[in-house]
Motif scaffolding. Structure first.
Motif: not given
Ligand code: ASP
Length: 470
Positions: A317-318, A353, A356, A396-399, A437
């Motif tokens: 997820s990142s 993204m 996202t 670019a991290v989870p959540s 993404n």
């Molecule tokens: N987790 C997604 C990413 O790292 C970002 C997000 O939409 O929360 O690309």
């Protein structure tokens, strides 16, 4: 003498016998299939790791081993993600300096810059529009009845509140804050956090421009040094990827034991289907079509090249954690020249993204529907704009996308407490949107590379050669 001859024959017989029996050993112990397994393509290995991880997680939930998985399995997933993140900054520095200095001309750099940003903005706006069309047709928000809404608001209200607070902090900054944030006041400080990727990119580009402008004989040793560092880092990624199947096993097993109950998922099925449907359209139709039109490369070529990075994006997820692998796959398997990949991909991981953005658009309309609000066409066009900006601002991290969704909601006048409604199902959707993404970054890198004559043939053999070596 005869005895000696007999002895020799005997030992020859033993040697022969020994040899044939050792030759048969592998079959008896399944070493042949082990070798086949070793030769299996990387994405299959990762996929097997994922499936086994999900199965093990489900078993653990059934047997009540949740604590065991969290204490003894999950840390290996965390270590795997840490290893990937560890490599991100050195990779960006080494490959971007090499890439920029190879350009030998600043005009080329700026033309690549315009094209990259242009394509990124267009794909994101298309992605959000796709999401909005789907959510307006399906109208999943009206499927949520009053008691379910109240239950979810109560259950996830506090989690949503925390995200709202983080978004508030981001929003309190002035209009030019993103520009200020781009320019670091200390490069060591900036490089100390993966969240500062854009600052590092700024410094490295600046450094690269300096390198282009100094005399060749002075620049050469610097280029050679970073060239060497780049090779080392790429080899480190190869080594990390050997552990990927185990890493994703741990990540997915832990995810399953930490998932909320299935009941909540049912209420959110319509919403989840809209987000997932939109994302899958982008993944399987939109990007392959762009790749085909602009580069002539087929569906299979794209997915075969990108599969390991996509599976990793799904598991972690990142986009930031996946970046080293994305860069390796795009260069080695999609044929994008390093000069382009090292420029387009790190920037893409930070600002591009599509997944996202699509999710933010769908979620905003879904929450509005669930609260019985009608959104006008103008309001929805406004969402395309704010979700584009919010997706650019998402880390670019989870959540991270969920935090920035708060701003989209506020701008559209939708109650941000509605975040509680989508909280439970955010993680699986986050996994999927991260795949999109990463795929979008790869697509744009191919298009930009083609447009400046830097799309070549892939170096397909490399991974197999590497596995053989190990
Ligand atoms: N987790 C997604 C990413 O790292 C970002 C997000 O939409 O929360 O690309």
């Amino acid at each position: 003498m005869r005895n000696e001859v007999h002895q020799q024959r005997l030992s020859a017989h033993y040697i022969q016998h020994f040899n044939t029996s050792t030759l048969q050993l592998p079959k008896a112990f399944g070493i042949n299939s082990f070798n086949k397994m070793k030769k299996l393509e990387l994405h299959w290995k990762i996929l097997i790791g994922m499936v086994l991880g999900v199965a093990f997680g489900a078993l653990a939930v059934k047997l009540g081993w949740n604590g065991f998985v969290v204490d003894w399995i999950k840390p290996f997933g965390t270590i795997f993600i840490n290893l990937l993140k560890l490599i991100a900054i050195p990779l960006i520095v080494a490959s971007l300096i090499k890439g920029v200095s190879d350009l030998e001309d600043i005009a080329k750099l700026s033309s690549m810059g315009y094209k990259t940003i242009g394509f990124y903005l267009i794909t994101t706006a298309v992605a959000i529009s796709v999401g909005l069309i789907i959510v307006n047709i399906v109208e999943p928000g009206y499927l949520i009845d009053e008691p379910t809404r109240a239950e979810m608001m109560e259950k996830f209200g506090s989690g949503a509140q925390a995200k709202i607070q983080s978004a508030e902090e981001a929003k309190n900054a002035g209009p030019l804050q993103p520009l200020i944030d781009l320019v670091p006041d200390n490069i060591i400080g900036a490089a100390s956090s993966n969240g500062n990727m854009l600052k590092v990119i700024f410094f490295v580009l600046f450094f690269g421009v300096g390198l282009i402008l100094i005399p060749k004989e002075k620049a050469q040793p610097v280029k050679d040094f970073f060239d060497g560092v780049n090779e080392v880092v790429l080899k480190m990624i190869d080594l990390i990827m050997l552990t990927a199947p185990y890493g994703v096993f741990a990540l997915l097993a832990a995810l399953i034991v930490e998932l909320p109950s299935a009941q909540i998922f049912v209420a959110l099925l319509g919403y989840a289907a809209c987000v997932a449907g939109g994302l899958l359209i982008l993944l399987f139709f939109f990007y392959p079509t762009i790749v085909k039109i602009f580069t002539g490369r087929g569906w299979n070529f794209f997915f075969k090249g990108m599969a390991p990075a996509q599976l990793l994006a799904f598991s972690t997820s990142s986009s930031a954690a996946t970046l080293p692998v994305t860069m390796e796959r795009v260069e080695e398997h999609l044929g994008v020249d390093e000069e382009v990949a090292s420029f387009v991909l790190p920037i893409g991981a930070t600002i591009n993204m599509d997944g996202t953005g699509l999710y933010q658009g769908v979620a905003a309309v879904f929450i509005a529907q669930a609260f019985g609000m009608e959104l006008s066409l103008a309001a929805q066009l406004g969402i395309i704009l704010t979700a584009t900006l919010a997706s650019i601002g998402s880390a670019a991290v989870p959540s991270a996308g969920m935090v920035m969704l708060v701003i989209v909601l506020q701008e559209a006048g939708i109650p941000e407490a509605g975040l509680a409604l989508i909280f439970a199902i955010d993680r699986p959707l986050d996994m999927l949107r991260t795949v999109i993404n990463v795929s979008s970054d790869a697509t744009v890198s191919m298009v930009v590379a083609k447009s400046i004559g830097k799309l070549g043939e892939p170096k397909e053999k490399k991974w197999d050669d590497f596995v053989e070596q190990v």
